[in-house]
Design a protein around this motif. Structure first.
Motif, mmCIF file in Angstrom:
data_model
loop_
_atom_site.group_PDB
_atom_site.id
_atom_site.type_symbol
_atom_site.label_atom_id
_atom_site.label_comp_id
_atom_site.label_asym_id
_atom_site.label_seq_id
_atom_site.Cartn_x
_atom_site.Cartn_y
_atom_site.Cartn_z
ATOM 1 N N ALA A 1 4.467 -40.430 -17.867
ATOM 2 C CA ALA A 1 5.631 -40.921 -18.614
ATOM 3 C C ALA A 1 5.369 -42.316 -19.167
ATOM 4 O O ALA A 1 5.651 -42.599 -20.336
ATOM 5 C CB ALA A 1 6.863 -40.915 -17.719
ATOM 6 N N PHE A 2 4.847 -43.182 -18.321
ATOM 7 C CA PHE A 2 4.601 -44.555 -18.768
ATOM 8 C C PHE A 2 3.317 -44.662 -19.598
ATOM 9 O O PHE A 2 3.053 -45.705 -20.187
ATOM 10 C CB PHE A 2 4.547 -45.494 -17.565
ATOM 11 N N GLY A 3 2.541 -43.591 -19.620
ATOM 12 C CA GLY A 3 1.355 -43.568 -20.474
ATOM 13 C C GLY A 3 1.642 -43.012 -21.855
ATOM 14 O O GLY A 3 0.737 -42.905 -22.684
ATOM 15 N N GLY A 4 2.895 -42.649 -22.108
ATOM 16 C CA GLY A 4 3.281 -42.193 -23.433
ATOM 17 C C GLY A 4 3.120 -40.715 -23.684
ATOM 18 O O GLY A 4 3.240 -40.258 -24.827
ATOM 19 N N TRP A 5 2.892 -39.919 -22.650
ATOM 20 C CA TRP A 5 2.653 -38.493 -22.839
ATOM 21 C C TRP A 5 3.903 -37.721 -23.236
ATOM 22 O O TRP A 5 3.790 -36.636 -23.824
ATOM 23 C CB TRP A 5 2.077 -37.897 -21.552
ATOM 24 N N PHE A 6 5.060 -38.228 -22.927
ATOM 25 C CA PHE A 6 6.292 -37.490 -23.189
ATOM 26 C C PHE A 6 7.074 -38.014 -24.392
ATOM 27 O O PHE A 6 8.222 -37.626 -24.612
ATOM 28 C CB PHE A 6 7.190 -37.505 -21.947
ATOM 29 N N GLY A 7 6.463 -38.890 -25.148
ATOM 30 C CA GLY A 7 7.108 -39.390 -26.348
ATOM 31 C C GLY A 7 8.116 -40.495 -26.063
ATOM 32 O O GLY A 7 8.139 -41.086 -24.971
ATOM 33 N N GLU A 8 8.944 -40.748 -27.037
ATOM 34 C CA GLU A 8 9.899 -41.844 -26.934
ATOM 35 C C GLU A 8 11.040 -41.499 -25.979
ATOM 36 O O GLU A 8 11.565 -40.398 -25.988
ATOM 37 C CB GLU A 8 10.464 -42.183 -28.305
ATOM 38 N N ALA A 9 11.387 -42.485 -25.171
ATOM 39 C CA ALA A 9 12.478 -42.301 -24.205
ATOM 40 C C ALA A 9 13.482 -43.435 -24.361
ATOM 41 O O ALA A 9 13.186 -44.479 -24.941
ATOM 42 C CB ALA A 9 11.926 -42.280 -22.784
ATOM 43 N N GLU A 10 14.638 -43.208 -23.812
ATOM 44 C CA GLU A 10 15.651 -44.255 -23.752
ATOM 45 C C GLU A 10 15.775 -44.712 -22.306
ATOM 46 O O GLU A 10 15.313 -44.055 -21.386
ATOM 47 C CB GLU A 10 16.996 -43.707 -24.256
ATOM 48 N N TRP A 11 16.387 -45.867 -22.150
ATOM 49 C CA TRP A 11 16.616 -46.386 -20.799
ATOM 50 C C TRP A 11 18.089 -46.216 -20.446
ATOM 51 O O TRP A 11 18.952 -46.393 -21.279
ATOM 52 C CB TRP A 11 16.235 -47.866 -20.712
ATOM 53 N N GLU A 12 18.327 -45.854 -19.209
ATOM 54 C CA GLU A 12 19.699 -45.755 -18.727
ATOM 55 C C GLU A 12 19.788 -46.411 -17.357
ATOM 56 O O GLU A 12 18.797 -46.488 -16.622
ATOM 57 C CB GLU A 12 20.147 -44.296 -18.637
ATOM 58 N N ARG A 13 20.960 -46.884 -17.035
ATOM 59 C CA ARG A 13 21.168 -47.490 -15.718
ATOM 60 C C ARG A 13 21.287 -46.401 -14.660
ATOM 61 O O ARG A 13 21.879 -45.350 -14.894
ATOM 62 C CB ARG A 13 22.420 -48.365 -15.724
ATOM 63 N N VAL A 14 20.708 -46.688 -13.507
ATOM 64 C CA VAL A 14 20.781 -45.739 -12.400
ATOM 65 C C VAL A 14 22.148 -45.845 -11.755
ATOM 66 O O VAL A 14 22.552 -46.931 -11.313
ATOM 67 C CB VAL A 14 19.686 -46.031 -11.353
ATOM 68 N N PRO A 15 22.904 -44.760 -11.695
ATOM 69 C CA PRO A 15 24.250 -44.812 -11.104
ATOM 70 C C PRO A 15 24.217 -45.290 -9.654
ATOM 71 O O PRO A 15 23.424 -44.817 -8.848
ATOM 72 C CB PRO A 15 24.725 -43.350 -11.185
#
Length: 205
Positions: free
Chosen positions: A38-52
């Protein structure tokens, strides 16, 4: 090399949201490896959300972004960044990754075999053999509900069990100390004592 998401793309809902645990489960991959990808960019662009309920953030992908990522150019297989387990799952077949795969497979099979042949069943096999209640180790295995391969496989891996099996197997000898004891002729005649078994398998000391 195929994108790791390619074989699950038909299960991705373009309108749904996916997080690392979801992707790890779908890919049948450890969360740690999935996080690295995920952090290597394999899954494309992501958004950030707060952890409930927690003071932190986490990545979240739309299904549409994941589907798009399957058609994008793959990042390089960086052996300094990714573990051998992750690289193997991505399709790398170098010597290091192959060694990891072989070791993992062997350990996984052993763990599965050991689970099917737990301590209680081991004791039952030894007790049946040492008491002379069976004519062979194979018969003892069948009565306990395990395979002969599981019994001998454990005997090869576990020195203590192997010695206990040999000691118990002496009770199967039909002519202890006799002229044919430990000879091929005795085995052909039906003796399955330790000495004859070892001679037959070529493992006699």
């Amino acid at each position: 090399m195929e994108h790791p998401l390619a074989h699950i793309v038909d299960r991705i809902d373009p309108t749904a949201s996916y997080r690392i645990p979801n992707l790890a489960e779908m890919l049948d991959m450890p969360v740690s490896s999935t996080t690295t990808l995920a952090f290597g960019g394999w899954f494309g662009e992501a958004e950030w959300e707060r952890v409930p309920g927690a003071d932190g953030r986490r990545k979240v992908w739309t299904g549409a972004a994941l589907i798009k990522a399957t058609n994008s150019e793959l990042p390089p297989l960086d052996h300094t960044r990714y573990t051998a387990s992750t690289l193997w799952r991505l399709g790398c077949g170098c010597d290091d990754c192959l060694t990891w795969h072989n070791t993992y497979t062997r350990n996984h099979r052993r763990a599965r075999s050991d689970k099917a042949f737990p301590e209680q069943r081991r004791r039952q096999v030894l007790e049946l053999v040492s008491a002379g209640d069976v004519s062979s180790i194979q018969e003892a295995a069948e009565r306990v509900g395990v395979t002969i391969g599981q019994v001998y496989g454990l005997a090869r891996r576990d020195e203590e069990f192997g010695k206990a099996l040999d000691t118990a197997g002496e009770a199967l000898c039909v002519d202890p100390g006799g002229p044919l004891c430990g000879r091929p002729a005795a085995y052909r005649s039906g003796c399955r004592g330790t000495a004859c078994r070892r001679t037959h398998t070529g493992t006699a000391p």
